[in-house]
Design a protein around this motif. Structure first.
Motif, PDB file in Angstrom:
ATOM      1  N   LEU A   1       9.626   6.582   2.193  1.00  0.00           N
ATOM      2  CA  LEU A   1       9.268   6.820   1.042  1.00  0.00           C
ATOM      3  C   LEU A   1       9.181   8.425   0.737  1.00  0.00           C
ATOM      4  O   LEU A   1       9.344   8.914  -0.306  1.00  0.00           O
ATOM      5  CB  LEU A   1       8.188   5.960   0.468  1.00  0.00           C
ATOM      6  N   ASN A   2       8.447   8.824   1.630  1.00  0.00           N
ATOM      7  CA  ASN A   2       8.039  10.375   1.360  1.00  0.00           C
ATOM      8  C   ASN A   2       9.356  11.308   1.499  1.00  0.00           C
ATOM      9  O   ASN A   2       9.375  12.245   0.588  1.00  0.00           O
ATOM     10  CB  ASN A   2       7.157  10.805   2.494  1.00  0.00           C
ATOM     11  N   SER A   3      10.114  11.021   2.263  1.00  0.00           N
ATOM     12  CA  SER A   3      11.599  11.760   2.476  1.00  0.00           C
ATOM     13  C   SER A   3      12.228  11.413   1.314  1.00  0.00           C
ATOM     14  O   SER A   3      13.009  12.497   0.646  1.00  0.00           O
ATOM     15  CB  SER A   3      12.046  11.183   3.561  1.00  0.00           C
ATOM     16  N   LEU A   4      12.160  10.393   0.748  1.00  0.00           N
ATOM     17  CA  LEU A   4      12.908  10.027  -0.836  1.00  0.00           C
ATOM     18  C   LEU A   4      12.400  10.888  -2.102  1.00  0.00           C
ATOM     19  O   LEU A   4      12.946  11.407  -2.820  1.00  0.00           O
ATOM     20  CB  LEU A   4      12.837   8.337  -0.880  1.00  0.00           C
ATOM     21  N   GLN A   5      10.943  10.832  -1.816  1.00  0.00           N
ATOM     22  CA  GLN A   5      10.181  11.501  -2.868  1.00  0.00           C
ATOM     23  C   GLN A   5      10.587  13.061  -2.825  1.00  0.00           C
ATOM     24  O   GLN A   5      10.893  13.594  -3.978  1.00  0.00           O
ATOM     25  CB  GLN A   5       8.638  11.422  -2.538  1.00  0.00           C
ATOM     26  N   ASN A   6      10.624  13.478  -1.730  1.00  0.00           N
ATOM     27  CA  ASN A   6      10.735  14.903  -1.504  1.00  0.00           C
ATOM     28  C   ASN A   6      12.310  15.335  -2.030  1.00  0.00           C
ATOM     29  O   ASN A   6      12.505  16.314  -2.619  1.00  0.00           O
ATOM     30  CB  ASN A   6      10.763  15.494  -0.034  1.00  0.00           C
ATOM     31  N   ARG A   7      13.270  14.309  -1.687  1.00  0.00           N
ATOM     32  CA  ARG A   7      14.851  14.589  -2.049  1.00  0.00           C
ATOM     33  C   ARG A   7      14.729  14.503  -3.900  1.00  0.00           C
ATOM     34  O   ARG A   7      15.576  15.352  -4.181  1.00  0.00           O
ATOM     35  CB  ARG A   7      15.443  13.401  -1.557  1.00  0.00           C
ATOM     36  N   TYR A   8      14.104  13.576  -4.378  1.00  0.00           N
ATOM     37  CA  TYR A   8      14.063  13.361  -5.636  1.00  0.00           C
ATOM     38  C   TYR A   8      13.328  14.973  -6.328  1.00  0.00           C
ATOM     39  O   TYR A   8      13.655  15.386  -7.246  1.00  0.00           O
ATOM     40  CB  TYR A   8      13.065  12.387  -6.215  1.00  0.00           C
ATOM     41  N   LEU A   9      12.116  15.277  -5.692  1.00  0.00           N
ATOM     42  CA  LEU A   9      11.584  16.467  -6.347  1.00  0.00           C
ATOM     43  C   LEU A   9      12.573  17.685  -6.389  1.00  0.00           C
ATOM     44  O   LEU A   9      12.632  18.648  -7.020  1.00  0.00           O
ATOM     45  CB  LEU A   9      10.202  16.956  -5.501  1.00  0.00           C
ATOM     46  N   GLU A  10      13.564  17.833  -5.272  1.00  0.00           N
ATOM     47  CA  GLU A  10      14.626  18.826  -5.158  1.00  0.00           C
ATOM     48  C   GLU A  10      15.303  18.783  -6.344  1.00  0.00           C
ATOM     49  O   GLU A  10      16.116  19.812  -6.825  1.00  0.00           O
ATOM     50  CB  GLU A  10      15.224  18.689  -3.905  1.00  0.00           C
ATOM     51  N   THR A  11      15.752  17.482  -6.843  1.00  0.00           N
ATOM     52  CA  THR A  11      16.521  17.368  -7.965  1.00  0.00           C
ATOM     53  C   THR A  11      16.003  17.250  -9.323  1.00  0.00           C
ATOM     54  O   THR A  11      16.456  16.738 -10.292  1.00  0.00           O
ATOM     55  CB  THR A  11      17.708  16.281  -7.743  1.00  0.00           C
ATOM     56  N   PHE A  12      14.634  17.169  -9.342  1.00  0.00           N
ATOM     57  CA  PHE A  12      13.932  16.742 -10.518  1.00  0.00           C
ATOM     58  C   PHE A  12      14.212  17.547 -11.740  1.00  0.00           C
ATOM     59  O   PHE A  12      14.382  18.813 -11.592  1.00  0.00           O
ATOM     60  CB  PHE A  12      12.292  17.057 -10.326  1.00  0.00           C
TER      61      PHE A  12
ATOM     62  N   TYR B   1       0.774  -1.244  -0.077  1.00  0.00           N
ATOM     63  CA  TYR B   1       0.058  -0.152   0.230  1.00  0.00           C
ATOM     64  C   TYR B   1       0.773   1.205   0.013  1.00  0.00           C
ATOM     65  O   TYR B   1       0.498   2.212  -0.947  1.00  0.00           O
ATOM     66  CB  TYR B   1      -0.895  -0.137   1.297  1.00  0.00           C
ATOM     67  N   PRO B   2       1.811   1.506   0.686  1.00  0.00           N
ATOM     68  CA  PRO B   2       2.614   2.632   0.666  1.00  0.00           C
ATOM     69  C   PRO B   2       3.440   2.643  -0.510  1.00  0.00           C
ATOM     70  O   PRO B   2       3.668   3.647  -0.911  1.00  0.00           O
ATOM     71  CB  PRO B   2       3.541   2.600   2.087  1.00  0.00           C
ATOM     72  N   VAL B   3       3.944   1.583  -0.980  1.00  0.00           N
ATOM     73  CA  VAL B   3       4.673   1.552  -2.130  1.00  0.00           C
ATOM     74  C   VAL B   3       3.780   2.169  -3.223  1.00  0.00           C
ATOM     75  O   VAL B   3       4.408   2.817  -4.362  1.00  0.00           O
ATOM     76  CB  VAL B   3       5.333   0.145  -2.521  1.00  0.00           C
ATOM     77  N   GLU B   4       2.539   1.626  -3.423  1.00  0.00           N
ATOM     78  CA  GLU B   4       1.470   2.001  -4.222  1.00  0.00           C
ATOM     79  C   GLU B   4       1.443   3.431  -4.408  1.00  0.00           C
ATOM     80  O   GLU B   4       1.372   4.375  -5.397  1.00  0.00           O
ATOM     81  CB  GLU B   4       0.337   1.153  -4.326  1.00  0.00           C
ATOM     82  N   ASP B   5       1.192   4.178  -3.420  1.00  0.00           N
ATOM     83  CA  ASP B   5       1.210   5.663  -3.167  1.00  0.00           C
ATOM     84  C   ASP B   5       2.413   6.404  -3.733  1.00  0.00           C
ATOM     85  O   ASP B   5       2.212   7.206  -4.288  1.00  0.00           O
ATOM     86  CB  ASP B   5       0.913   5.994  -1.631  1.00  0.00           C
ATOM     87  N   PHE B   6       3.537   5.912  -3.288  1.00  0.00           N
ATOM     88  CA  PHE B   6       4.871   6.449  -3.792  1.00  0.00           C
ATOM     89  C   PHE B   6       4.784   6.365  -5.021  1.00  0.00           C
ATOM     90  O   PHE B   6       5.163   7.330  -5.736  1.00  0.00           O
ATOM     91  CB  PHE B   6       5.876   5.755  -3.014  1.00  0.00           C
ATOM     92  N   THR B   7       4.565   5.196  -5.926  1.00  0.00           N
ATOM     93  CA  THR B   7       4.632   5.070  -7.106  1.00  0.00           C
ATOM     94  C   THR B   7       3.747   6.029  -8.071  1.00  0.00           C
ATOM     95  O   THR B   7       3.961   6.762  -8.850  1.00  0.00           O
ATOM     96  CB  THR B   7       4.126   3.450  -7.642  1.00  0.00           C
ATOM     97  N   SER B   8       2.333   6.109  -7.445  1.00  0.00           N
ATOM     98  CA  SER B   8       1.432   7.198  -8.205  1.00  0.00           C
ATOM     99  C   SER B   8       2.006   8.364  -8.020  1.00  0.00           C
ATOM    100  O   SER B   8       1.802   9.204  -9.184  1.00  0.00           O
ATOM    101  CB  SER B   8       0.272   6.928  -7.245  1.00  0.00           C
ATOM    102  N   THR B   9       2.468   9.004  -7.010  1.00  0.00           N
ATOM    103  CA  THR B   9       3.109  10.453  -6.788  1.00  0.00           C
ATOM    104  C   THR B   9       4.237  10.689  -8.041  1.00  0.00           C
ATOM    105  O   THR B   9       4.340  11.420  -8.617  1.00  0.00           O
ATOM    106  CB  THR B   9       3.461  10.574  -5.597  1.00  0.00           C
ATOM    107  N   MET B  10       5.101   9.411  -7.744  1.00  0.00           N
ATOM    108  CA  MET B  10       6.453   9.761  -8.493  1.00  0.00           C
ATOM    109  C   MET B  10       6.057   9.706 -10.134  1.00  0.00           C
ATOM    110  O   MET B  10       6.770  10.357 -10.938  1.00  0.00           O
ATOM    111  CB  MET B  10       7.467   8.481  -8.238  1.00  0.00           C
ATOM    112  N   ASN B  11       5.204   8.897 -10.416  1.00  0.00           N
ATOM    113  CA  ASN B  11       4.954   8.661 -11.857  1.00  0.00           C
ATOM    114  C   ASN B  11       4.044  10.116 -12.448  1.00  0.00           C
ATOM    115  O   ASN B  11       4.090  10.409 -13.479  1.00  0.00           O
ATOM    116  CB  ASN B  11       3.892   7.491 -12.285  1.00  0.00           C
ATOM    117  N   ALA B  12       3.517  10.888 -11.733  1.00  0.00           N
ATOM    118  CA  ALA B  12       3.004  11.784 -12.020  1.00  0.00           C
ATOM    119  C   ALA B  12       3.860  12.985 -12.380  1.00  0.00           C
ATOM    120  O   ALA B  12       3.537  13.932 -13.101  1.00  0.00           O
ATOM    121  CB  ALA B  12       2.174  12.492 -11.003  1.00  0.00           C
ATOM    122  N   PHE B  13       5.177  12.728 -11.951  1.00  0.00           N
ATOM    123  CA  PHE B  13       6.300  13.735 -12.362  1.00  0.00           C
ATOM    124  C   PHE B  13       7.114  13.264 -13.463  1.00  0.00           C
ATOM    125  O   PHE B  13       7.545  13.953 -14.376  1.00  0.00           O
ATOM    126  CB  PHE B  13       7.099  14.056 -11.074  1.00  0.00           C
ATOM    127  N   ASN B  14       7.382  11.936 -13.317  1.00  0.00           N
ATOM    128  CA  ASN B  14       8.494  11.490 -14.393  1.00  0.00           C
ATOM    129  C   ASN B  14       7.813  10.670 -15.314  1.00  0.00           C
ATOM    130  O   ASN B  14       8.444  10.097 -16.491  1.00  0.00           O
ATOM    131  CB  ASN B  14       9.536  10.846 -13.454  1.00  0.00           C
TER     132      ASN B  14
END
Length: 243
Positions: A231-242, A125-138
């Motif tokens: 996962l949220n922390s990793l997502q935020n780190r990625y968005l800083e370098t997107f 479940y948390p992995v699916e949430d992370f995937t959905s948000t990440m895919n919206a960007f990349n």
């Protein structure tokens, strides 16, 4: 965190000399707690600077802080052994988040041709949430629920970033994916509870949260909040370098 927890969290980046030194400390905590840095260096056939460097990598201010922790660790561990409240899980998970390691994964998220994730059971479940948000960007992040789909991707797509999640680090399906990814020279990131486990051993970069397994009346009550935090922390780190 205690010495052994700190060690698990950074062991992937230790040199052979540092790894050997850390193993000596792990096996002889009471002895090391009474030794000077010079004496420990002599016993381990190294130099004081190596000990200081290891202490810094483990997150200590220096050897003195390490010794203080070793002197009190056994009493504190006994006191906290049965305390698994949410506040403690969250606090220890935040301590495990490493900006340098996250930056490495974020860079790979940008470089990869595709990002594929795999998890089973409630961990999904948390992995699916992370995937959905990440895919919206990349537009290149996919969560697989079927082994055959994942296996095909691992074998036929070059330059993947593979993120595998299993709190125990011992789930057979997830380990199968890790082995195939390794055989195909893919970049593997694992996310597990802080422990020495098989999945982390496969990973190019291991990530950890703190959430020990908790069962009550046969029901798995293991807290998933720490997974969301990492996962949220990793997502935020990625968005800083997107890019």
């Amino acid at each position: 965190m205690f010495f052994q927890e700190r060690l698990i969290n950074v062991q992937y980046k230790l040199s052979d000399t540092e790894d050997s030194l850390a193993d000596y400390i792990r096996r002889h905590p009471d002895t090391v707690a009474q030794l000077s840095v010079t004496k420990l260096a002599q016993l381990c056939y190294t130099v004081p600077n190596t000990i200081t460097r290891l202490c810094k990598k483990l997150g200590y201010s220096g050897y003195a802080e390490l010794k203080v922790e070793l002197q009190h660790a056994s009493q504190v561990e006994a006191k906290n052994e049965n305390e698994i409240d949410e506040k403690r899980l969250i606090s220890k998970t935040f301590q495990l988040i490493n900006p340098e390691r996250e930056a490495q994964v974020a860079a790979q998220l940008n470089k990869a041709s595709k990002v594929v994730l795999f998890a089973v059971g409630e961990t999904a479940y948390p992995v699916e949430d992370f995937t959905s948000t990440m895919n919206a960007f990349n537009h290149k992040t996919i969560f697989f629920t079927y082994e055959n789909q994942m296996i095909y991707e691992l074998a036929h797509t070059k330059n993947l970033l593979v993120i595998l999640v299993s709190l125990s680090g011992e789930n057979g399906q997830v380990l199968k994916m890790a082995k195939i990814a390794q055989d195909n020279q893919q970049f593997v990131v694992s996310l597990t509870h802080l422990s020495t486990n098989s999945l982390a051993a496969f990973a190019t970069i291991p990530l950890y949260c703190y959430t020990p397994k908790r069962l009550q009346a046969g029901v798995n009550l293991t807290d998933k909040v720490p997974l969301y935090i990492v996962l949220n922390s990793l997502q935020n780190r990625y968005l800083e370098t997107f890019v």
